[in-house]
Design an enzyme around this catalytic site. Sequence first.
Site, PDB file in Angstrom:
ATOM      1  N   HIS A 488      -1.023  -5.531  -8.378  1.00 50.07           N
ATOM      2  CA  HIS A 488       0.231  -5.013  -8.957  1.00 50.07           C
ATOM      3  C   HIS A 488       0.394  -5.320 -10.442  1.00 50.07           C
ATOM      4  O   HIS A 488       0.551  -4.419 -11.264  1.00 50.07           O
ATOM      5  CB  HIS A 488       1.432  -5.601  -8.203  1.00 50.07           C
ATOM      6  CG  HIS A 488       1.629  -5.020  -6.841  1.00 50.07           C
ATOM      7  ND1 HIS A 488       2.585  -4.070  -6.566  1.00 50.07           N
ATOM      8  CD2 HIS A 488       0.984  -5.240  -5.670  1.00 50.07           C
ATOM      9  CE1 HIS A 488       2.534  -3.739  -5.287  1.00 50.07           C
ATOM     10  NE2 HIS A 488       1.571  -4.434  -4.710  1.00 50.07           N
ATOM     11  N   HIS A 675      -6.391  -2.760  -3.367  1.00 52.53           N
ATOM     12  CA  HIS A 675      -5.006  -2.971  -2.938  1.00 52.53           C
ATOM     13  C   HIS A 675      -4.852  -2.679  -1.444  1.00 52.53           C
ATOM     14  O   HIS A 675      -4.161  -3.403  -0.728  1.00 52.53           O
ATOM     15  CB  HIS A 675      -4.028  -2.111  -3.751  1.00 52.53           C
ATOM     16  CG  HIS A 675      -2.603  -2.297  -3.311  1.00 52.53           C
ATOM     17  ND1 HIS A 675      -1.941  -1.393  -2.511  1.00 52.53           N
ATOM     18  CD2 HIS A 675      -1.731  -3.324  -3.515  1.00 52.53           C
ATOM     19  CE1 HIS A 675      -0.719  -1.852  -2.255  1.00 52.53           C
ATOM     20  NE2 HIS A 675      -0.560  -3.012  -2.849  1.00 52.53           N
TER      21      HIS A 675
END
Length: 825
Positions: A488, A675
């Site tokens: 992120h 991710h």
Amino acid sequence: MKEKITEKIEDQWESFMNGIGQGISIQLVSEEIDPVTMSGKSVESFVRGWLPKPSNLPYIVEYAADFTVPLDFGSPGAVLISNLHGKEFHLMEIVIHGFDEGPIFFPANSWIHSRKDNPESRIIFRNQAYLPSQTPPGLKDLRREDLLSLRGNRKGERKPHDRIYDYAPYNDLGNPDKSEDLARPVLSGEERPYPRRCRTGRPPTRTDPMCESRAEKPHPVYVPRDETFEEIKQNTFSAGRLKALFHNLIPSIAATLSSSDIPFKCFSEIDKLYNDGVLLLEDEDQKISGNVFPSNMMKQVLSVGQKLLKYEIPAIISRDRFAWLRDNEFARQTLAGVNPVNIEILKEFPIVSKLDPAVYGPPESAITKELIQQELSGITVEEAIEEKRLFILDYHDMLLPFIGKMNTLPERQAYASRTVFFFTRTGFLRPIAIELSLPPTPSSPGKKRVYTHGHDATSHWIWKQAKAHVCSNDAGVHQLVNHWLRTHACMEPYIIATHRQLSAMHPIYKLLHPHLRYTLEINALARQSLINGGGIIEACFSPGKYAMEVSSAAYKSMWQFDMEALPADLIRRGMAVEDPSMPCGVKLVIEDYPYAADGLLIWSAIKEWVESYVDHFYSEPNTVTSDLELQAWWNEIKNEGHYDKRNESWWPKLNTKEDLSAILTSMIWIASGQHAAINFGQYPFGGYMPNRPTLMRKLIPYEGDSNYEKFLLNPQSTFLSSLPTQLQATKVMAVQDTLSTHSPDEEYLGQTNHLHSHWIKDPEVLDMFKKFSAKLEEIEEIIKGRNKNIHLKNRNGAGIPPYELLLPSSGPGVTGRGIPYSISI
């Protein structure tokens, strides 16, 4: 119009819709220069009212406009749009008919602001990719103007309609104006380095001029206008569920359980969360709209004012209730769990810390050679190291500097752990020793205790507790470092730089664009409710209010761009060796390492697609070095986005197309495969609290300790009372469930959304993309085959869940599979 048109249309809406035509002015700009004005030739027109052609999607409306253009107009390259209405509208795309070359597409997918908010027209370019040096003369000024409008001037507070991308440090996590307890250090500079976030320009706090004041929920944190989630129904998608979670569900869990914030007394109480659920009491002003959560999670029952929160049975216990207790499952999760990126090879003995011995005591680990030797079924430690059969999960140096502070927090007791594993001849990884360390204090020297699995009942239970402490270290590092920081937070600067420095007509912008979707909004929501002072991560994970300082320390000591590439990371950890004969140039040390084996397939597919794309646009020598937008983009990522690391020598150069392909492959891998592997297994593995406790509340009892007798009488109760309380567990499960959920509109790697099908006008590129999609479908079949292979014991066997986190496709919900293009949850 991304509004619910199908519902009752208010009268003003109606008149707005009918009158909208007169309110949109469109200017068509040619790729050719007008010799009089010296800018692109242009003609202007207004949209004419309704085009009664109904679109096949209920929320899309089509309008038309007519143009009269001179014969020598040339080919249109841009459209300038002015919205004279008082209300913004969302523009999907513009299609121009009537030129000899057939229909010309101008994809927009953008909110067009009202002229009263900003008098500038919006510039929409056609779907033709041009390097800066190839820009048609009529578009050169517009290309520059459009980029300037996205950069802003670094002044003032951003307004919701702004599209401005800029940088700011993480100085908005604390709220010192509210209370001293909520003050948090600014993450920036030499002591606490961190990547930059998107600037909002909010005023500083009264208490501390270095900190930015917070936008507290329900007020949104600024993100550039097109970064916001705009779905047809707010509640079907990720941000809608996250908002409902933060604003409604977590507060009502807290209201229900806070008066009795007690530990689980027996395992059956944990099982009740799945079988019976938790009855939630609701305040009138905190009604949870029943349809926000997938039906599996919220069951509408009983009387008004009560809700039943019922969790799905997580994958980890759905096939085998007791797998989590076993050593082989504990080890298997280091290779095929939700955090398969910390295990590394053990290269030498003794194991030595890099921390300052003057502060942290002798650097040698208490795990001695003799101790390991006893566990090695007949071979020497030297042989085991030589044969690459000893591995370690080492959180000692990362966490020890924080343990002293963490353990002063109420109800938190943690150690810094090291776990050594042995890879047996039969191909199993098994934990053989756990070291748990406490730092020295003024009154006592540092403590290091080593645990082995033992054979009597007492040492067996103590070993279970030692494993729980390791899992809790692992859960914290997973969330704060591998998930939040390395995916992120590190993506955010790449996104900001891409919008600020690469024109929408730049081929690299077009390549990256799908990988940037929604990340800024998700990160803004996280700063508001997840990683903020007093937020959910602090409440539920061991490091408490030091959580983001741990994250910053990890960025300082270990993050480097060139090591975020999957093959480089595997080599750095000694989990792979270089081997030019293998597809990605590396050979795995443990072949049955599901994350790495599947990850390398995805990595090589991305790499092949990126290389062919870059090759297509940068075929001439020196085109990379002479691309001014591209060079400015890379310089800005290094010097502004990752400002605190700007002077590091490891930053890759950007001189050749090979350099460019390598940089882009890493970025795309982080946003997609990496991710997905780290995020979507959170509920399947963490939804059963004893498997991955996010914090521990008690140290391990030892002989002579006042709790030791209690432990001998009821080891189960001692174990459970060390784990998170019912409130903490229920909160974390709600967050993990939401984070592990795919929204119905998710876009998965290699798939094309029919609404964005005109992203580029280039048949060769579209063919390359088809190849990429086909390759991913092939990979999906290979992975399914691996999951059926009885020789791969880490993904197949009695009760063993298959490893599916890197399967590219998925349906909606908590599926434990699927690779979205971008970090969109």
